[in-house]
Design a protein around this motif. Structure first.
Motif, PDB file in Angstrom:
ATOM      1  N   ILE A  30     105.232-128.975 -64.555  1.00  0.00           N
ATOM      2  CA  ILE A  30     105.544-128.658 -63.155  1.00  0.00           C
ATOM      3  C   ILE A  30     106.993-128.201 -63.019  1.00  0.00           C
ATOM      4  O   ILE A  30     107.290-127.211 -62.339  1.00  0.00           O
ATOM      5  CB  ILE A  30     105.279-129.884 -62.260  1.00  0.00           C
ATOM      6  N   SER A  57      97.176-129.066 -48.713  1.00  0.00           N
ATOM      7  CA  SER A  57      96.604-129.251 -50.044  1.00  0.00           C
ATOM      8  C   SER A  57      96.093-130.673 -50.233  1.00  0.00           C
ATOM      9  O   SER A  57      96.756-131.640 -49.870  1.00  0.00           O
ATOM     10  CB  SER A  57      97.660-128.945 -51.112  1.00  0.00           C
ATOM     11  N   LEU A  67     101.603-126.950 -48.423  1.00  0.00           N
ATOM     12  CA  LEU A  67     101.663-128.239 -49.125  1.00  0.00           C
ATOM     13  C   LEU A  67     100.945-129.311 -48.322  1.00  0.00           C
ATOM     14  O   LEU A  67     100.201-130.129 -48.880  1.00  0.00           O
ATOM     15  CB  LEU A  67     103.122-128.624 -49.365  1.00  0.00           C
ATOM     16  N   ASN A 117     109.570-131.938 -56.793  1.00  0.00           N
ATOM     17  CA  ASN A 117     109.454-131.533 -55.383  1.00  0.00           C
ATOM     18  C   ASN A 117     110.020-130.144 -55.154  1.00  0.00           C
ATOM     19  O   ASN A 117     109.448-129.348 -54.395  1.00  0.00           O
ATOM     20  CB  ASN A 117     110.159-132.557 -54.488  1.00  0.00           C
ATOM     21  N   SER A 163     110.040-127.815 -57.350  1.00  0.00           N
ATOM     22  CA  SER A 163     109.043-126.915 -57.945  1.00  0.00           C
ATOM     23  C   SER A 163     107.876-126.667 -56.994  1.00  0.00           C
ATOM     24  O   SER A 163     107.374-125.540 -56.888  1.00  0.00           O
ATOM     25  CB  SER A 163     108.527-127.510 -59.262  1.00  0.00           C
ATOM     26  N   TYR A 164     107.423-127.704 -56.305  1.00  0.00           N
ATOM     27  CA  TYR A 164     106.343-127.515 -55.339  1.00  0.00           C
ATOM     28  C   TYR A 164     106.711-126.458 -54.303  1.00  0.00           C
ATOM     29  O   TYR A 164     105.883-125.613 -53.923  1.00  0.00           O
ATOM     30  CB  TYR A 164     106.033-128.837 -54.622  1.00  0.00           C
ATOM     31  N   LYS A 197     103.212-134.984 -49.563  1.00  0.00           N
ATOM     32  CA  LYS A 197     102.650-134.642 -48.267  1.00  0.00           C
ATOM     33  C   LYS A 197     103.100-135.626 -47.195  1.00  0.00           C
ATOM     34  O   LYS A 197     103.504-135.239 -46.098  1.00  0.00           O
ATOM     35  CB  LYS A 197     101.121-134.626 -48.341  1.00  0.00           C
ATOM     36  N   VAL A 212      98.239-131.631 -54.582  1.00  0.00           N
ATOM     37  CA  VAL A 212      99.395-130.729 -54.613  1.00  0.00           C
ATOM     38  C   VAL A 212      99.625-130.152 -55.999  1.00  0.00           C
ATOM     39  O   VAL A 212      99.842-128.946 -56.173  1.00  0.00           O
ATOM     40  CB  VAL A 212     100.656-131.465 -54.117  1.00  0.00           C
ATOM     41  N   ALA A 213      99.592-130.991 -57.027  1.00  0.00           N
ATOM     42  CA  ALA A 213      99.858-130.525 -58.386  1.00  0.00           C
ATOM     43  C   ALA A 213      98.793-129.535 -58.855  1.00  0.00           C
ATOM     44  O   ALA A 213      99.089-128.573 -59.573  1.00  0.00           O
ATOM     45  CB  ALA A 213      99.939-131.712 -59.342  1.00  0.00           C
ATOM     46  N   LEU A 265      99.451-126.133 -57.269  1.00  0.00           N
ATOM     47  CA  LEU A 265     100.515-125.450 -58.004  1.00  0.00           C
ATOM     48  C   LEU A 265      99.978-124.814 -59.275  1.00  0.00           C
ATOM     49  O   LEU A 265     100.285-123.660 -59.599  1.00  0.00           O
ATOM     50  CB  LEU A 265     101.638-126.442 -58.326  1.00  0.00           C
TER      51      LEU A 265
END
Length: 500
Positions: free
Chosen positions: A205, A300, A297, A285, A287-288, A66, A303-304, A307
């Motif tokens: 992830i 959030s 993002l 990153n 993948s995010y 972020k 973040v993980a 996802l």
């Protein structure tokens, strides 16, 4: 053979020796030195890699994306910053590999600044690191642990009470403090186990990202450089956030005296660990951005977890669990190395003597670990993550740059000393120049009193250095204080580690 301890201006705060060319004897009224009480070499190659990977992969990759995206304002530039942070960490680490084999003492920057520039820079680093930087790092990681550990017990989108996060963070610190005080083998075993757990979280992830890419979810990766920030100074803050995730690249140098075959295992651990982390961070990153838009993002809080909620269905709960395990392992590794810095600084006479002692049975730096843990618990009370990261990064890179300068200077002042590893001098020069940018650019971009306060606090250490170290003033009560804690904690002074 020379001694790192041989400095004309310094002596142990609690020693009375006037001989400036020898190590002063311990206070004769304290408990006798036990000749075989010293830190043992118990960190092998796998443990070294686990320590690097385990401390680097902690809270940062699950929080810092972020901060990097906010400053760069585009997906493409954020990925470039993540790669650049990995390259800079690698250049710094290989420079530290030369220092760690040339000056085979624990303590990392403290030992290298001491050898390169003398007692004052080393003391100021120890002062700010022992009192602020290292406890703040442990506290920030523990707070992230508390946030993720609480996630499975609260509905998605529900705000977690601050007191819950702080209680979990405090519990995390207490548990890892006990492990580190109990046994070096237990602490390294915890590190190895939790490194596997965090790699599993990273793997989940990354695999999710590959699946999403295979399904054609590339809309947020197309035209990824559109809207990139044109403010060059703002990128320093992005580097701060990214380098927070990479912090730990130098941690193995804090335990040099405990590494088996350090001339081999120190550089090899670096060469394996840091590229592995860099690759993982880039893929994570990407993948995010296969799941979330940049705006999502930024919105959030975890973040993980976001996802996982969008892709793993009923199994989404495993992500906060794995991330909590990851941050627990990172906190353990950070406390492990932080205690060694406090231990070495005290052993060289720059902290109170009791912090330089080792438990006579456990052979762990019990007082140093306990002291660092206590300060870390105090720092979870304000719990402002961004302030902790920015304060840590500004001050840390000030001393990283100083360490690179020490390496450059010693190429000329100690050019005849054997160096098992010798890197091209351009590498420490690059890291030194990067550190200047990272220290100055944020001040130019967003001037804030916090940077002035940080600088003042660093030099405030001279208030203690001048009377207690330079002039060797010994408070009358300290002899009884030292004896009391030696008997209470079953601790004793250690052998001094020579350079050679």
């Amino acid at each position: 053979m020379t001694e790192l301890r041989d400095r004309s201006a310094e002596t142990n705060l609690f020693n009375n020796s006037s001989n400036k060319d020898e190590l002063p004897p311990k206070n004769p009224d304290t408990v006798s030195r036990v000749s075989d009480v010293e830190l043992k070499r118990q960190v092998g190659l796998m443990s070294g890699i686990a320590l690097i990977v385990g401390t680097m992969i902690g809270s940062g990759i699950f929080v810092s994306p972020k901060g990097v995206l906010r400053q760069t304002e585009s997906v493409g530039m954020s990925l470039i910053i993540w790669l650049a942070c990995g390259v800079l960490s690698m250049l710094g680490a290989v420079s530290y590999a030369e220092l760690g084999t040339f000056i085979p003492k624990s303590g990392a920057e403290y030992a290298y600044l001491f050898e390169g520039f003398g007692g004052i820079p080393a003391f100021l680093f120890a002062w700010i690191s022992v009192v602020i930087l290292r406890p703040a790092s442990v506290a920030a990681i523990a707070l992230t642990f508390g946030n993720y550990a609480a996630q499975p017990f609260f509905p998605y989108g529900c705000e977690i009470p601050d007191i819950v996060i702080k209680l979990l963070a405090g519990s995390c610190i207490l548990i890892i403090a006990w492990a580190n005080c109990y046994s070096v083998r237990l602490a390294t075993s915890v590190q190895n186990v939790f490194t596997v757990a965090k790699l599993l979280a990273i793997a989940i992830i990354i695999m999710t990202g590959f699946v999403r890419l295979g399904q054609g979810h590339t809309e947020y990766l197309n035209r990824s450089f559109e809207g990139s920030s044109t403010n060059g100074f703002a990128y320093a803050i992005a580097f701060y956030q990214g380098l927070w995730a990479y912090d730990g690249w130098n941690n193995l140098n804090y335990v040099t005296e405990e590494i088996k075959n350090p001339y081999r295992n120190l550089p090899l651990s670096i060469m394996i660990g840091i590229p592995l982390v860099t690759l993982c961070y880039l893929l994570v990153n990407i993948s995010y951005f296969t799941v979330m838009s940049p705006d999502e993002l930024l919105a959030s809080s975890a973040v993980a977890v976001t996802l996982a909620d969008r892709t793993l269905g009923v199994m989404a709960w495993i992500m906060p669990v794995f991330v909590a395990l990851s941050t627990f392992g990172a906190a353990n590794g950070t406390l492990f190395t932080s205690g060694r810095l406090t231990f070495v600084a005290a052993r060289e006479g720059h902290m109170v003597e009791v912090l330089s002692m080792v438990h006579v049975k456990r052979l762990t730096p019990f007082p140093a670990v306990a002291f660092t843990s206590f300060l870390s618990i105090l720092m979870i009370i304000p719990s402002n993550f961004d302030q902790l990261v920015n304060y840590f990064s500004f001050t840390a890179w000030l001393f990283y740059g100083g360490t690179m300068l020490a390496l450059i200077v010693m190429r000329f002042t100690k050019k005849d000393v054997k160096r098992p590893i010798k890197v091209p001098i351009i590498i420490p020069i690059i890291v030194f120049l990067a550190s200047i940018y990272l220290v100055i650019a944020p001040i130019i971009d967003e001037p804030a009193l916090e940077y002035l306060y940080a600088t003042i606090f660093i030099f405030a250490g001279l208030i203690f250095y001048i009377p207690f170290v330079y002039y060797k003033y010994i408070p009358p009560f300290m002899r009884k204080f030292t004896i009391f804690f030696q008997l209470l904690l079953e601790i004793a002074p250690t052998k001094t580690m020579p350079i050679g």
